[in-house]
Design a protein around this motif. Sequence first.
Motif, PDB file in Angstrom:
ATOM      1  N   ILE A  99      27.105  33.361  63.744  1.00  0.00           N
ATOM      2  CA  ILE A  99      25.870  32.574  63.668  1.00  0.00           C
ATOM      3  C   ILE A  99      25.033  32.875  64.902  1.00  0.00           C
ATOM      4  O   ILE A  99      25.323  32.408  66.000  1.00  0.00           O
ATOM      5  N   GLY A 100      23.989  33.699  64.731  1.00  0.00           N
ATOM      6  CA  GLY A 100      23.128  34.043  65.855  1.00  0.00           C
ATOM      7  C   GLY A 100      22.212  32.887  66.224  1.00  0.00           C
ATOM      8  O   GLY A 100      21.881  32.048  65.389  1.00  0.00           O
ATOM      9  N   ALA A 120      27.677  41.521  73.755  1.00  0.00           N
ATOM     10  CA  ALA A 120      28.512  40.765  72.811  1.00  0.00           C
ATOM     11  C   ALA A 120      29.359  41.673  71.928  1.00  0.00           C
ATOM     12  O   ALA A 120      30.564  41.406  71.757  1.00  0.00           O
ATOM     13  N   PRO A 121      28.808  42.748  71.358  1.00  0.00           N
ATOM     14  CA  PRO A 121      29.674  43.639  70.573  1.00  0.00           C
ATOM     15  C   PRO A 121      30.850  44.184  71.378  1.00  0.00           C
ATOM     16  O   PRO A 121      31.965  44.307  70.853  1.00  0.00           O
ATOM     17  N   ALA A 176      23.071  41.643  66.834  1.00  0.00           N
ATOM     18  CA  ALA A 176      23.879  42.822  67.184  1.00  0.00           C
ATOM     19  C   ALA A 176      25.309  42.718  66.677  1.00  0.00           C
ATOM     20  O   ALA A 176      25.973  43.739  66.457  1.00  0.00           O
ATOM     21  N   VAL A 177      25.814  41.499  66.504  1.00  0.00           N
ATOM     22  CA  VAL A 177      27.193  41.320  66.041  1.00  0.00           C
ATOM     23  C   VAL A 177      27.237  41.053  64.535  1.00  0.00           C
ATOM     24  O   VAL A 177      28.232  40.569  64.014  1.00  0.00           O
ATOM     25  N   SER A 178      26.127  41.361  63.851  1.00  0.00           N
ATOM     26  CA  SER A 178      26.028  41.214  62.392  1.00  0.00           C
ATOM     27  C   SER A 178      26.377  39.811  61.921  1.00  0.00           C
ATOM     28  O   SER A 178      27.299  39.617  61.110  1.00  0.00           O
ATOM     29  N   PRO A 179      25.651  38.802  62.397  1.00  0.00           N
ATOM     30  CA  PRO A 179      25.911  37.438  61.945  1.00  0.00           C
ATOM     31  C   PRO A 179      25.468  37.266  60.501  1.00  0.00           C
ATOM     32  O   PRO A 179      24.670  38.051  59.978  1.00  0.00           O
ATOM     33  N   SER A 180      25.978  36.236  59.854  1.00  0.00           N
ATOM     34  CA  SER A 180      25.529  35.948  58.492  1.00  0.00           C
ATOM     35  C   SER A 180      24.363  34.968  58.489  1.00  0.00           C
ATOM     36  O   SER A 180      23.583  34.927  57.540  1.00  0.00           O
ATOM     37  N   VAL A 181      24.259  34.176  59.563  1.00  0.00           N
ATOM     38  CA  VAL A 181      23.197  33.172  59.681  1.00  0.00           C
ATOM     39  C   VAL A 181      22.541  33.320  61.050  1.00  0.00           C
ATOM     40  O   VAL A 181      23.223  33.557  62.055  1.00  0.00           O
TER      41      VAL A 181
END
Length: 264
Positions: A99-100, A120-121, A176-181
């Motif tokens: 969740i970004g 973060a990644p 960058a961490v491919s959040p869903s929301v």
Amino acid sequence: MASPKIDRRRQVRDAKVRVRDLSLWYGDTQALFGVDLDVAENEVTALIGPSGCGKSSFLRCLNRMNDLVPSVRIEGTVEIEGQNIYDPSVDVVELRSHIGMVFQKPNPFPKSIYENIAYAPRILGLGARRSELDEIVERSLKRAGLWDEVKDRLETPGLALSGGQQQRLCIARAIAVSPSVVLMDEPCSALDPVATATIEELIDELKDNYTIVIVTHNLQQAARVAGYTAFFHLGKIIEFNDTDTLFTNPQEKKTEDYITGRYG
């Protein structure tokens, strides 16, 4: 004859987030009262309402940021893809990686543009090799509409960018961490009109890949960017609908009074 009780549960098809009977207290002060809301997948949902009505408190419930506030108490459920995020078994650090969050004031890390995105990644083990991190950085900056402006100066401090560029950097960092929301708390309130227009265009593009919830005090902005809008007042959702309907044909007098400027 008494008017029928209005169903406060707001359901949408293909909901990414389902909130049920959510209440929140800061100490003895209750800020949210039995909130029900569905957030549609790959859509922008705007939260509007006067200052102090519970919009930001609600937003921070969606990634458990209120856990960091002393004496906070929360009841109810918040389900993301069917998982209640308040279940004791949930790893909050892992949850927040999905969740970004983009804040009101741009807040780049005191690091280079590259490191703002890669940090973060790298922590989460998503970029074991430099080439993998390079790909993540480039992809994130491209999605944030910033790549062409910074690709030749990735080692420049993020704080050296303009305010609008800093906010786009923060959006790139969030995705960058491919959040869903992706949650956005008044992301344009500190920006000039040109930068605001750029961010709004970006939000419209990002909804193809992310589910976005945005708090905004700017009703015109909600009308421009959001597919759905929820009107908060005194810790409750007074009305929720697709944005066009809510702004052109509100069902509640409080909603009509607010969007026509009678208070707020």
